[in-house]
Design an enzyme around this catalytic site. Sequence first.
Site, short mmCIF file in Angstrom:
data_model
loop_
_atom_site.label_atom_id
_atom_site.label_comp_id
_atom_site.label_asym_id
_atom_site.label_seq_id
_atom_site.Cartn_x
_atom_site.Cartn_y
_atom_site.Cartn_z
N ARG A 1 0.73 -1.19 0.08
CA ARG A 1 0.13 0.09 -0.03
C ARG A 1 0.77 1.33 0.09
O ARG A 1 1.99 1.25 0.36
CB ARG A 1 -0.77 0.05 1.51
CG ARG A 1 -2.00 -1.04 1.45
CD ARG A 1 -2.85 -1.01 2.54
NE ARG A 1 -1.90 -1.29 3.95
CZ ARG A 1 -1.51 -0.62 4.40
NH1 ARG A 1 -1.71 0.61 4.24
NH2 ARG A 1 -0.67 -0.91 5.49
N LYS B 1 -8.75 -2.03 0.68
CA LYS B 1 -8.59 -1.30 1.85
C LYS B 1 -9.32 0.05 1.53
O LYS B 1 -9.76 0.77 2.50
CB LYS B 1 -7.09 -0.73 1.99
CG LYS B 1 -6.21 -2.10 2.63
CD LYS B 1 -7.00 -2.72 3.91
CE LYS B 1 -6.22 -3.77 4.53
NZ LYS B 1 -6.73 -4.39 5.80
N HIS C 1 -10.26 -3.84 12.26
CA HIS C 1 -9.26 -4.61 11.52
C HIS C 1 -8.85 -5.80 12.20
O HIS C 1 -8.05 -5.83 12.90
CB HIS C 1 -8.19 -3.45 11.33
CG HIS C 1 -7.11 -4.05 10.31
ND1 HIS C 1 -5.75 -3.83 10.58
CD2 HIS C 1 -7.41 -4.75 9.32
CE1 HIS C 1 -4.98 -4.34 9.57
NE2 HIS C 1 -5.84 -5.06 8.84
N SER D 1 -1.01 -6.10 9.22
CA SER D 1 -0.41 -7.12 8.66
C SER D 1 0.81 -7.67 9.20
O SER D 1 1.73 -6.72 9.48
CB SER D 1 -0.20 -6.38 7.12
OG SER D 1 -1.43 -6.10 6.46
N LYS E 1 -2.89 -12.25 11.97
CA LYS E 1 -4.67 -12.54 11.96
C LYS E 1 -5.00 -13.68 10.97
O LYS E 1 -5.80 -14.38 11.43
CB LYS E 1 -5.08 -11.28 11.55
CG LYS E 1 -4.79 -9.95 12.18
CD LYS E 1 -5.92 -8.74 11.70
CE LYS E 1 -5.87 -8.61 10.33
NZ LYS E 1 -4.49 -8.13 9.60
N THR E 2 -4.37 -13.96 9.85
CA THR E 2 -4.89 -14.74 9.07
C THR E 2 -4.50 -16.19 9.28
O THR E 2 -5.29 -17.04 9.32
CB THR E 2 -4.39 -14.61 7.52
OG1 THR E 2 -4.90 -13.12 7.01
CG2 THR E 2 -4.79 -15.66 6.49
N ASP F 1 -9.81 -10.58 8.00
CA ASP F 1 -9.21 -9.11 7.88
C ASP F 1 -9.99 -7.87 8.43
O ASP F 1 -9.72 -7.14 9.13
CB ASP F 1 -8.70 -8.95 6.63
CG ASP F 1 -7.71 -7.61 6.57
OD1 ASP F 1 -6.84 -7.69 7.51
OD2 ASP F 1 -7.71 -6.96 5.73
N ARG G 1 1.61 -12.50 -1.69
CA ARG G 1 0.24 -12.73 -1.07
C ARG G 1 -0.38 -13.55 -1.86
O ARG G 1 -0.36 -13.74 -3.30
CB ARG G 1 -0.64 -11.78 -0.72
CG ARG G 1 -0.14 -10.64 0.46
CD ARG G 1 -0.72 -9.44 0.66
NE ARG G 1 -0.43 -8.67 1.53
CZ ARG G 1 -1.13 -8.85 2.88
NH1 ARG G 1 -2.05 -9.61 3.14
NH2 ARG G 1 -0.75 -8.03 4.01
#
Length: 532
Positions: free
Chosen positions: A60, A200, A219, A239, A243-244, A258, A324
């Site tokens: 990003r 996002k 988030h 990130s 989390k994932t 997410d 990713r």
Amino acid sequence: MSTGRVNPKFKLEDQGITGLGTVSYNLMEPALIEAALKRDEGTLGNGGAFLVTTGKFTGRSPKDKHVVKTASVADTIWWENNAEMSPEGFDALYKDMLEHMKGRDYFVQDLVGGADPANAINVRMITELAWHSLFIRHLLRRPERTELEGFLADFTVINCPSFKADPAKHDCRSETVIAMNFDKKLILIGSTEYAGENKKAVFSLLNYLLPEKGIMPMHCSANHAKGNPVDAAIFFGLSGTGKTTLSADPDRTLIGDDEHGWSDNGTFNFEGGCYAKTISLSATAEPEIYATTHKFGTVIENMVFDEETKELDFEDSSLTQNMRCAYPLHYISNASETATGGHPKNIILLTCDAYGVLPPIARLTPAQAMYHFLSGFTSKTPGTERGVVEPEPTFSTCFGAPFMPRRPEVYGNLLREKIAKHGATCWLVNTGWTGGAFGTGQRMPIKATRGLLTAALEGSLNDATFRKDENFGFDVPVTVEGVDAALLDPRSTWADATAYDAQAQKLVTMFSENFEQYLPFIDEDVKAAAIS
């Protein structure tokens, strides 16, 4: 000219977008891959995955994100965190982007943000790249085909990587731009091929709209106990904090990885898919996510692969560490069909501590939870944002500052109210370093993290013996079955205890200095929880 099996009643011409080449509406995965291959946008990989690279932008570009300052939002946007754009600059940007688009082919996906119909928004995504259309079709929620004919967008996103903004003319920072106009219900993205900007942008949109309805946008990833949606858990984190990975627990049902909302009805996913980091992804440690990299339509982003066999190299980060894969939620076998759950019984704040100071798990009081939520301490990991080449300690309020249009206290107070109302237990979990800081210590073993989380979510950790952490004041378990007791005492993992003490004091000072900005806006009990 328009194509697609479902041509909606409301076309781009109805929105004043005219003069384009072929516009393809709501193509499904096979057609999108076919189009992307014909346009030489990527390569077909094993199992029908689609392999792409995104050029110079492999993460990003948060400094290029702007909010248009109109009267309706002037007093509610957190301007210290969101760059302004004038209405005149946006109008010029929109006009020039539409002119640039004329004669070119585009792809339209009519999608939904939010699994709770009462609080969902309709989003029309217009993309220059066919694979971006495939990506966002995975990441947002797909209406039934029968619902598309009369689809009416609440907001429209236009993503045009070949368009370069003019900072002087368009009131932006560089030729790359992400511009949000809440009055005109438009988001414009230019001069970046990184697909994460698409999702996002929608997340930032929901982060602004939902608090007005008393809904907490988060988030976070989320899951619930198998067969028991009421027993839900949420995992906050930036990130690279896990989390994932940690929410994709085979013994629990995945709600999402997410972005979620917490309403009076419980937890609901904003998205229809997952966007997982693939660096060092292992079939042994993360079999479900690994399997998606060989499934039809999965978008593989910025991964090195063998030109002949198309085998992916999960260790080669020469393109970026932020490589990713994007895939629909149903590719995870234990994913929830409804993407909803009850009110969270456990709230996990994930942090990646590059200092090697924080314990692998700690229990927080509600006031401590708000303190650490507003602090949002973690370490940026390489590739997630441009220019980050090694982990950097950072404070990202609400564990998602780049996506927060409103002031942090808005989200903090919403979280606190919901914790108080529903009685959630809060935990701080460090997935970062142990045995020393980054460069000296080692990354926290994922097996230990999973064991501690299982104990917390199943309730057995409540019966453990806890000690009070001398530096941060939260409760840390002394022993947990199946977990090396030394990990629970970070100081003991360092070869030099004095060096640990100095590092801990350094981090304590950073916390204190960062939190001073919130002191005028918080209650006394949260101030008391602050580290001094």
